[in-house]
Write a protein that holds these residues in place. Structure first.
Motif, short mmCIF file in Angstrom:
data_model
loop_
_atom_site.label_atom_id
_atom_site.label_comp_id
_atom_site.label_asym_id
_atom_site.label_seq_id
_atom_site.Cartn_x
_atom_site.Cartn_y
_atom_site.Cartn_z
N GLN A 24 0.85 -1.19 0.00
CA GLN A 24 0.00 0.00 0.00
C GLN A 24 0.88 1.24 0.00
N VAL A 25 0.39 2.26 -0.65
CA VAL A 25 1.13 3.51 -0.76
C VAL A 25 0.25 4.63 -0.26
N GLN A 26 0.81 5.50 0.53
CA GLN A 26 0.10 6.70 0.96
C GLN A 26 0.82 7.92 0.41
N LEU A 27 0.03 8.84 -0.11
CA LEU A 27 0.55 10.08 -0.66
C LEU A 27 -0.15 11.24 0.02
N GLY B 284 5.26 3.91 2.22
CA GLY B 284 4.85 2.59 1.78
C GLY B 284 5.76 2.06 0.70
N ARG B 285 5.18 1.46 -0.27
CA ARG B 285 5.91 0.78 -1.32
C ARG B 285 6.74 1.75 -2.16
N TYR C 200 -2.48 5.58 -13.02
CA TYR C 200 -1.98 5.68 -11.65
C TYR C 200 -2.93 4.99 -10.67
N ASN C 201 -2.34 4.27 -9.73
CA ASN C 201 -3.14 3.51 -8.77
C ASN C 201 -3.35 4.22 -7.44
N TYR C 202 -2.42 5.12 -7.11
CA TYR C 202 -2.45 5.73 -5.79
C TYR C 202 -2.54 7.25 -5.93
N TRP C 203 -3.37 7.84 -5.08
CA TRP C 203 -3.63 9.27 -5.14
C TRP C 203 -3.59 9.89 -3.76
#
Length: 125
Positions: free
Chosen positions: A1-4, A26-27, A112-115
């Protein structure tokens, strides 16, 4: 999981500058891309800039080319969008995004998957 998490938005006069920050946790995306998009009320989300870090290739929308610059701090895992010569038409919510877009989708939000949650930029006198 990625947090931005974006920060740095605000109110600025035409011709002024702002630097937006995107904190990534995260990643890692050593072979991916980080992009910036923006959305104004009543308009679709539009591409601003992106960089494929492993390839070292940067993309800018024509509307911001020469005025906006991408950079990053590897040690802090931070990404930045330096915005100069701001215009009223740059007013929007700006989003940081991460993923592994293919070449044909690097300027599309679908790549893009993460926002992040977005940060408001208002350019007005």
């Amino acid at each position: 999981q990625v947090q931005l998490v974006e920060s740095g938005g605000g109110l600025v006069q035409p011709g002024g500058s702002l630097t937006l920050s995107c904190a990534a946790s995260g990643r890692a995306f050593s072979d991916g891309a980080v992009g910036w998009f923006r959305q104004s009320p009543g308009k679709e989300r539009e591409f601003v800039a992106a960089r494929r870090w492993s390839a070292g290739i940067t993309y800018y929308a024509d509307s911001v080319k020469g005025r906006f610059t991408l950079s990053k701090d590897n040690a802090k895992n931070m990404h930045y969008l330096q915005m100069n010569s701001l215009r009223p038409e740059d007013t929007a919510v700006y989003y940081c995004a991460a993923g592994r877009p293919i070449i044909s989708t690097i300027t599309s939000s679908t790549g893009y998957n993460y926002w992040g949650q977005g940060t408001q930029v208002t350019v007005s006198s």
